[in-house]
Design an enzyme around this catalytic site. Sequence first.
Site, short mmCIF file in Angstrom:
data_model
loop_
_atom_site.label_atom_id
_atom_site.label_comp_id
_atom_site.label_asym_id
_atom_site.label_seq_id
_atom_site.Cartn_x
_atom_site.Cartn_y
_atom_site.Cartn_z
N LEU A 24 83.66 -7.10 40.42
CA LEU A 24 83.11 -8.44 40.60
C LEU A 24 83.99 -9.32 41.48
O LEU A 24 85.21 -9.19 41.50
CB LEU A 24 82.93 -9.11 39.23
CG LEU A 24 82.05 -8.37 38.22
CD1 LEU A 24 81.89 -9.22 36.97
CD2 LEU A 24 80.70 -8.02 38.82
N HIS A 50 79.55 -13.06 42.27
CA HIS A 50 78.94 -12.68 40.99
C HIS A 50 79.18 -13.77 39.93
O HIS A 50 78.27 -14.13 39.18
CB HIS A 50 79.54 -11.37 40.47
CG HIS A 50 79.33 -10.19 41.36
ND1 HIS A 50 80.34 -9.62 42.08
CD2 HIS A 50 78.21 -9.47 41.65
CE1 HIS A 50 79.87 -8.59 42.76
NE2 HIS A 50 78.58 -8.48 42.52
N LEU A 63 81.43 -12.71 50.73
CA LEU A 63 82.10 -11.95 49.68
C LEU A 63 81.26 -10.73 49.32
O LEU A 63 80.04 -10.80 49.19
CB LEU A 63 82.31 -12.82 48.44
CG LEU A 63 83.19 -14.06 48.62
CD1 LEU A 63 83.44 -14.72 47.27
CD2 LEU A 63 84.51 -13.72 49.30
#
Length: 283
Positions: free
Chosen positions: A29, A33, A185
């Site tokens: 993650l 997220h 990201l």
Amino acid sequence: MHIVHTIAELRQQLSGFKRPAFVPTMGNLHEGHIALVRQARPLGDVTVSSIFVNRLQFAPHEDFDSYPRTLDADAERLEAAGCDVVFAPREKDLYPEPQTFKVHPATDLSDILEGHFRPGFFIGVSTVVMKLFSCVFAGMPTGVAAFGKKDYQQVMVVRRLVQQFALPIEILAGETQRAEDGLALSSRNSYLSPAERQEAVHLSRALRALGEAARAATGQPDLAALESQALQALARRGWKPDYLTVRRRADLAPPQGALADVPLVVLGAAKLGNTRLIDNLEI
């Protein structure tokens, strides 16, 4: 926060709730997220996140075996974000027998762009999403599921799935989270070497330049020429681009005619070294 591995354990944890807020992930993650968890949390009465690396959406030559598994670190981040339940099934828990029944999304949406370069990808995605939805939302009158806009086409496929199967699930599309230099990201950013990480921002810059060129053109622009120029410019930097393209937001079809009043999105996918990155920008 509870961590469960089986469908029965998950449903036991969710009994008594009526509107789960669900964030499916493959783990490893990042802040994107976590932002989805924070956005989804106020919209339900229990917050659930799944961590499952789904074999069905990987081709044999892709990175299923090497995809980072970081459950302990992921669980810490989810707990800090206010997640109530983490569903981390093993493959035998989610697929106790070969998954011969699969969801085949409409080809007009699933065989283009990512689906063209990764055949069968959206069948794998749609199948696991439907199965996870069944695990989380079975018996629930309603719910919400959050997906990131970085996977723009995936969000559209999931929206269509929910619509076609009349599922009582609201789809929340979270904005792409970016590093300070503009790189979207992604869990796969961890594959990049330091030099590749510095170069990686040029994918988002290429998309921005293509979008600006498309919007600046008067009349009916030659999008094919603009897209070709963008591909060549990225390739000269050492990338191996799959596509850089301008599409309509509504259906990801190529726009026709003048673009002035048409909501558009610029999408791109390219390989830098051994790492394939995707990104998009609404324009």
